[in-house]
Design an enzyme around this catalytic site. Structure first.
Site, PDB file in Angstrom:
ATOM      1  N   SER A  73     -32.250  19.713 -35.643  1.00  0.00           N
ATOM      2  CA  SER A  73     -32.467  19.921 -34.128  1.00  0.00           C
ATOM      3  C   SER A  73     -33.456  18.669 -33.597  1.00  0.00           C
ATOM      4  O   SER A  73     -32.927  17.714 -33.758  1.00  0.00           O
ATOM      5  CB  SER A  73     -33.020  21.369 -33.977  1.00  0.00           C
ATOM      6  OG  SER A  73     -32.734  21.735 -32.508  1.00  0.00           O
ATOM      7  N   ASP A 136     -23.037  26.828 -31.565  1.00  0.00           N
ATOM      8  CA  ASP A 136     -24.582  26.513 -31.633  1.00  0.00           C
ATOM      9  C   ASP A 136     -24.858  27.316 -30.411  1.00  0.00           C
ATOM     10  O   ASP A 136     -24.213  26.613 -29.170  1.00  0.00           O
ATOM     11  CB  ASP A 136     -24.606  25.020 -31.649  1.00  0.00           C
ATOM     12  CG  ASP A 136     -26.234  24.940 -32.028  1.00  0.00           C
ATOM     13  OD1 ASP A 136     -26.913  25.493 -31.302  1.00  0.00           O
ATOM     14  OD2 ASP A 136     -26.359  23.945 -32.734  1.00  0.00           O
ATOM     15  N   HIS A 163     -26.783  27.529 -35.084  1.00  0.00           N
ATOM     16  CA  HIS A 163     -27.843  26.495 -35.026  1.00  0.00           C
ATOM     17  C   HIS A 163     -28.388  26.385 -36.275  1.00  0.00           C
ATOM     18  O   HIS A 163     -29.461  25.818 -36.682  1.00  0.00           O
ATOM     19  CB  HIS A 163     -29.034  26.997 -33.984  1.00  0.00           C
ATOM     20  CG  HIS A 163     -29.962  25.707 -33.684  1.00  0.00           C
ATOM     21  ND1 HIS A 163     -29.270  24.450 -33.175  1.00  0.00           N
ATOM     22  CD2 HIS A 163     -31.291  25.399 -33.819  1.00  0.00           C
ATOM     23  CE1 HIS A 163     -30.422  23.558 -32.740  1.00  0.00           C
ATOM     24  NE2 HIS A 163     -31.341  24.100 -33.198  1.00  0.00           N
TER      25      HIS A 163
END
Length: 182
Positions: A73, A136, A163
């Site tokens: 991320s 996601d 995610h």
């Protein structure tokens, strides 16, 4: 040849040992002969500002030509910006993005204030891999597709991983082991 893996977490992870798959992956990678995996709490863990994270990755995590950076991320975004400036063995991007997603909290991080230097990333990395999922909830696939179109990574596309906020991540270990054989 790579001898180190550095895991750079997503923002919001104050205590990385307790977040997602990070400690599990570190322990699995450290079982590989000749490999060292580094996982440390990041400074400024909520805002994840580039001006703090990039120097920390360079000076404290010692990312260099023998390092595979695994970024998740915000950590993936940091890995890309790092590879614009410094040579690394490679980068593995998990749920990366290329815009601030319309969020002020992401905008202030500093990563999105200028164009991406795709050619520098490719020049400074022997390989790039990407893990992304079409489901996601935070980052749309179109964000990841921009990375794919520009970096041509070894792409691992899923439709059921969200995610990547699980406690284990065996696919990542398989990718690292595969890379070490080449």
């Amino acid at each position: 040849m790579a001898s180190r893996v550095v895991i750079v977490p997503g923002n919001g992870c104050g205590e990385v040992e307790k977040c997602n798959w990070y400690a599990w992956a570190r322990d699995e990678i450290n079982k590989v002969e000749g490999m060292e995996c580094v996982l440390k709490n990041m400074p400024d863990p909520v805002m994840a500002r580039e001006s703090i994270w990039i120097p920390f990755m360079h000076d404290e995590l010692c990312c260099d030509e023998k390092t595979i950076i695994v970024g998740h991320s915000s950590g993936a975004v940091a890995a890309m910006r790092y590879a614009e400036k410094y040579k690394v063995h490679g980068i593995i991007l998990v749920s990366p993005c290329v815009t601030d997603l319309g969020m002020e909290s992401e905008r202030v991080s500093g990563y999105y204030s200028r164009p991406w230097e795709w050619e520098l990333m490719k020049m400074n990395s022997q390989f790039v891999a990407l893990y992304g999922s079409t489901d996601d909830p935070f980052i749309s696939w179109t964000e990841m597709q921009v990375v794919i179109d520009n970096l041509n990574p070894d792409c691992h596309k899923f439709d059921d991983r969200g995610h990547f906020m699980t406690s284990v991540f065996p696919d990542l270990i398989a990718t690292i082991q595969k890379l070490l054989k080449h």
